[in-house]
Design a protein around this motif. Structure first.
Motif, PDB file in Angstrom:
ATOM      1  N   GLY A  59       0.974  -4.020  -3.684  1.00  0.00           N
ATOM      2  CA  GLY A  59       0.034  -3.500  -4.672  1.00  0.00           C
ATOM      3  C   GLY A  59       0.655  -3.134  -6.005  1.00  0.00           C
ATOM      4  O   GLY A  59       0.036  -2.433  -6.803  1.00  0.00           O
ATOM      5  N   PHE A  86      -1.260  -4.745   3.586  1.00  0.00           N
ATOM      6  CA  PHE A  86      -0.882  -3.902   2.461  1.00  0.00           C
ATOM      7  C   PHE A  86       0.321  -3.055   2.842  1.00  0.00           C
ATOM      8  O   PHE A  86       0.258  -2.239   3.765  1.00  0.00           O
ATOM      9  N   VAL A  88       2.604  -0.133   2.769  1.00  0.00           N
ATOM     10  CA  VAL A  88       2.497   1.266   2.354  1.00  0.00           C
ATOM     11  C   VAL A  88       3.873   1.929   2.390  1.00  0.00           C
ATOM     12  O   VAL A  88       4.732   1.553   3.185  1.00  0.00           O
ATOM     13  N   HIS A  92       2.450   2.478  -2.985  1.00  0.00           N
ATOM     14  CA  HIS A  92       1.312   3.323  -2.593  1.00  0.00           C
ATOM     15  C   HIS A  92       1.599   3.949  -1.230  1.00  0.00           C
ATOM     16  O   HIS A  92       2.099   3.271  -0.331  1.00  0.00           O
ATOM     17  N   VAL A  95      -3.463   2.746   1.497  1.00  0.00           N
ATOM     18  CA  VAL A  95      -4.235   1.664   0.886  1.00  0.00           C
ATOM     19  C   VAL A  95      -5.284   2.296  -0.025  1.00  0.00           C
ATOM     20  O   VAL A  95      -6.023   3.192   0.407  1.00  0.00           O
ATOM     21  N   LEU A 110      -8.158  -6.010   6.665  1.00  0.00           N
ATOM     22  CA  LEU A 110      -7.166  -5.360   5.806  1.00  0.00           C
ATOM     23  C   LEU A 110      -6.354  -4.436   6.700  1.00  0.00           C
ATOM     24  O   LEU A 110      -6.902  -3.564   7.371  1.00  0.00           O
ATOM     25  N   THR A 112      -2.435  -2.235   7.330  1.00  0.00           N
ATOM     26  CA  THR A 112      -1.249  -1.672   6.709  1.00  0.00           C
ATOM     27  C   THR A 112       0.003  -2.270   7.330  1.00  0.00           C
ATOM     28  O   THR A 112       0.036  -2.609   8.509  1.00  0.00           O
TER      29      THR A 112
END
Length: 159
Positions: A59, A86, A88, A92, A95, A110, A112
């Motif tokens: 991200g 995503f 993490v 970030h 999410v 979606l 992590t």
């Protein structure tokens, strides 16, 4: 690989415990098949996809505004992405809520990817499973071949 199957379901990937992946949105999409895994920090990675990819991102280049973040997920979904992972713990800690909401709306899985799990480990897990499925399909076909040959030489299947 089973007929019509060209990848591994998102559900299967999420079940690989050593990776510690967790679904956060888009549960309707867990049966989508992942055919490849790509890492991208592009603002519009969908432009570069063929469909079926699990897109991994930290991200870093996400749009700053909520509408842009929602559009990011919609674009991936429209491009045929199978899922978004995503990362993490780097850029970030969680999410972003807009990504979660958009993924839930469009049914794009979606999940992590925790900081200790390298993106390459996710990719390797998928690649290895696809290769395993392809090997199983070849073995299955090679086992069927002698029966088919005998049936053909013997005038077909006997009743």
């Amino acid at each position: 690989m089973a007929e019509g199957q060209s990848g591994v379901p998102v559900r299967w990937l999420l079940g690989q415990r050593p990776l510690d992946l967790h679904l956060v949105a888009g549960g309707r999409g867990v049966d989508a098949e992942i055919t490849f895994v790509v890492t991208s920090e592009l603002r519009t990675p969908g432009d570069w996809l063929a469909g079926g990819e699990a897109v991994l991102t930290t991200g870093i280049t996400l749009p700053a505004d909520a509408a842009g973040r929602r559009q990011y997920i919609r674009d991936l979904h429209e491009s045929g992405a199978a899922a978004v992972g995503f990362g993490v713990g780097l850029t970030h800690d969680a999410v972003p809520a807009e990504l979660v909401a958009a993924a839930e709306e469009c049914g794009l899985a979606l999940f992590t990817v925790p900081l200790p799990t390298p993106f390459v480990a996710v990719a390797r897990t998928v690649i290895d499973r696809i290769a395993e499925l392809q090997y199983e399909a070849v073995i299955s076909a090679s086992r069927a071949q002698p029966r088919l040959t005998r049936a053909m030489l013997g005038g077909g299947r006997r009743r």
